[in-house]
Scaffold this active site. Sequence first.
Site, PDB file in Angstrom:
ATOM      1  N   HIS A  45       0.801  -1.230   0.000  1.00 23.13           N
ATOM      2  CA  HIS A  45       0.000   0.000   0.000  1.00 23.13           C
ATOM      3  C   HIS A  45       0.833   1.280   0.000  1.00 23.13           C
ATOM      4  O   HIS A  45       0.275   2.364  -0.106  1.00 23.13           O
ATOM      5  CB  HIS A  45      -0.939   0.031   1.212  1.00 23.13           C
ATOM      6  CG  HIS A  45      -0.233   0.340   2.497  1.00 23.13           C
ATOM      7  ND1 HIS A  45       0.473  -0.587   3.188  1.00 23.13           N
ATOM      8  CD2 HIS A  45      -0.106   1.495   3.185  1.00 23.13           C
ATOM      9  CE1 HIS A  45       1.000  -0.039   4.270  1.00 23.13           C
ATOM     10  NE2 HIS A  45       0.676   1.228   4.289  1.00 23.13           N
TER      11      HIS A  45
HETATM   12  C1  UD1 Z   1      -2.396   5.190   5.938  1.00 22.26           C
HETATM   13  C2  UD1 Z   1      -1.172   5.696   6.708  1.00 22.26           C
HETATM   14  C3  UD1 Z   1      -0.067   4.647   6.629  1.00 22.26           C
HETATM   15  C4  UD1 Z   1      -0.556   3.285   7.077  1.00 22.26           C
HETATM   16  C5  UD1 Z   1      -1.766   2.910   6.247  1.00 22.26           C
HETATM   17  C6  UD1 Z   1      -2.334   1.560   6.604  1.00 22.26           C
HETATM   18  C7  UD1 Z   1      -0.671   8.113   6.742  1.00 22.26           C
HETATM   19  C8  UD1 Z   1       0.165   9.151   6.150  1.00 22.26           C
HETATM   20  N1  UD1 Z   1      -0.640   6.921   6.108  1.00 22.26           N
HETATM   21  O1  UD1 Z   1      -2.065   5.100   4.564  1.00 22.26           O
HETATM   22  O2  UD1 Z   1       0.995   5.040   7.462  1.00 22.26           O
HETATM   23  O3  UD1 Z   1       0.457   2.327   6.900  1.00 22.26           O
HETATM   24  O4  UD1 Z   1      -2.778   3.916   6.457  1.00 22.26           O
HETATM   25  O5  UD1 Z   1      -3.434   1.255   5.823  1.00 22.26           O
HETATM   26  O6  UD1 Z   1      -1.327   8.358   7.730  1.00 22.26           O
HETATM   27  N2  UD1 Z   1      -9.433   4.423   1.692  1.00 22.26           N
HETATM   28  C9  UD1 Z   1     -10.643   3.790   1.604  1.00 22.26           C
HETATM   29  N3  UD1 Z   1     -11.192   3.328   2.768  1.00 22.26           N
HETATM   30  C10 UD1 Z   1     -10.598   3.476   3.991  1.00 22.26           C
HETATM   31  C11 UD1 Z   1      -9.354   4.131   4.051  1.00 22.26           C
HETATM   32  C12 UD1 Z   1      -8.794   4.596   2.888  1.00 22.26           C
HETATM   33  O7  UD1 Z   1     -11.216   3.634   0.539  1.00 22.26           O
HETATM   34  O8  UD1 Z   1     -11.159   3.024   5.008  1.00 22.26           O
HETATM   35  C13 UD1 Z   1      -8.820   4.955   0.473  1.00 22.26           C
HETATM   36  C14 UD1 Z   1      -8.743   6.464   0.513  1.00 22.26           C
HETATM   37  O9  UD1 Z   1      -9.845   7.049  -0.092  1.00 22.26           O
HETATM   38  C15 UD1 Z   1      -7.469   6.773  -0.208  1.00 22.26           C
HETATM   39  C16 UD1 Z   1      -6.647   5.521  -0.026  1.00 22.26           C
HETATM   40  O10 UD1 Z   1      -7.488   4.491   0.424  1.00 22.26           O
HETATM   41  O11 UD1 Z   1      -7.701   6.967  -1.563  1.00 22.26           O
HETATM   42  C17 UD1 Z   1      -5.508   5.766   0.926  1.00 22.26           C
HETATM   43  O12 UD1 Z   1      -5.959   6.043   2.255  1.00 22.26           O
HETATM   44  P1  UD1 Z   1      -5.152   7.020   3.230  1.00 22.26           P
HETATM   45  O13 UD1 Z   1      -5.767   6.985   4.572  1.00 22.26           O
HETATM   46  O14 UD1 Z   1      -4.914   8.311   2.556  1.00 22.26           O
HETATM   47  O15 UD1 Z   1      -3.720   6.407   3.349  1.00 22.26           O
HETATM   48  P2  UD1 Z   1      -3.196   4.925   3.439  1.00 22.26           P
HETATM   49  O16 UD1 Z   1      -2.533   4.619   2.147  1.00 22.26           O
HETATM   50  O17 UD1 Z   1      -4.239   3.974   3.932  1.00 22.26           O
END
Ligand code: UD1
Length: 371
Positions: free
Chosen positions: A209
Amino acid sequence: MSEETLVHLIAAARPNFMKVAPLYHALSANDRFNVRLVHTGQHYDANMSQAFFDDLGLPQPHHYLEVGSGTHAEQTAKVMMRYEETVTQELPDWTVVVGDVNSTAAVAMVCAKLLIPVVHLEAGLRSGDRSMPEEINRLITDTIADLLWTPSPDADENLLKEGVAAARIELVGNIMIDSYELMRERIEAADTGAKLGVAGDQFGVVTLHRPANVDARASLELLVNQLLCASEQLKLVFPVHPRTRKSLESHGLLDRLASSSRIQLIEPLSYIEFMSLVNGAMLAVTDSGGIQEETTYLDIPCLTLRPNTERPITVTQGSNRLVKPAELLDNIEKVLAGDWPASRCPDLWDGRTAPRCVKSLETYLDAASAA
Ligand code: UD1
């Protein structure tokens, strides 16, 4: 008899929940503390959040800040604005933040400015790589937290080198292992491998991820091609993170990966299901932080697709190795040939970290009331 101490425990994203749960249970069992769970809502999908609350026996959060996704600045700012509102209404005596996600740094900043004592659980980890957003979050949080609970001696050394006073640092061990031990029986009974039809086979677990691996087409395509080649040697189970799924789809790579009958692409698993899967696996291929630690604890070969790690003890003592994407196949062959070092479990990764945290907080409170 001392007065009850109100503690806010902050949970935000998937890797936080298994750090928060053992501490929530240990603080709740102690009459001295009134613990309230604050969920910032950084992760909100049922299988990225509620499934973990259910598995880990966490109650519904007392406060849910619903920040959701956004740019780093948006997400950080929303947590700051909404937590500031909550915290000014409820005024906790202490706030505990865990890990290195955007919510961790955001909450620490709010507390520091309102003079609310804050403790950071999993402090002191450093990758040395400031292109990772998590490294910036770690640096900010550790600079301003009042008390720093570390998982391993390298973390203490990092903090001391940065000029943090030794009195603020306490080596408590790895809280993730507490979660594993709390759930061990259910993990061992879960049999996820059998449910996915891979029990009895050698198989690998894949998670990806990190933005550096999954956002740009070139890096993602290289990994997809490597996984397709690797699947000829070993069946793979890949619970796909929402960020990675979006990127695979937008770069037109999802169908290519799904074309292999030896790679199972599945939705993210709950904590118990996932740990059961890892437990039965031959190896893990990952860019996660937590999985590097869990595989070290379980003595399962871990191939980490990153140029650095903030958890070096998993390499110096554990079964984790940093692997370049182009060398993934060679490394998988090494594991299959039995050419991989065994893990030595680091000190204080023993399932007793949460009680040490509670003791540390009590000692701190006693010293403050005696002063
Ligand atoms: C975040 C953390 C990372 C951790 C990871 C575990 C930061 C900077 N990053 O990254 O350290 O290792 O979580 O998963 O805090 N999304 C969904 N549903 C959700 C959550 C996210 O669809 O429940 C989508 C979001 O819309 C986004 C993408 O996933 O497009 C990334 O989510 P985001 O929370 O920005 O960062 P992670 O990559 O999950």
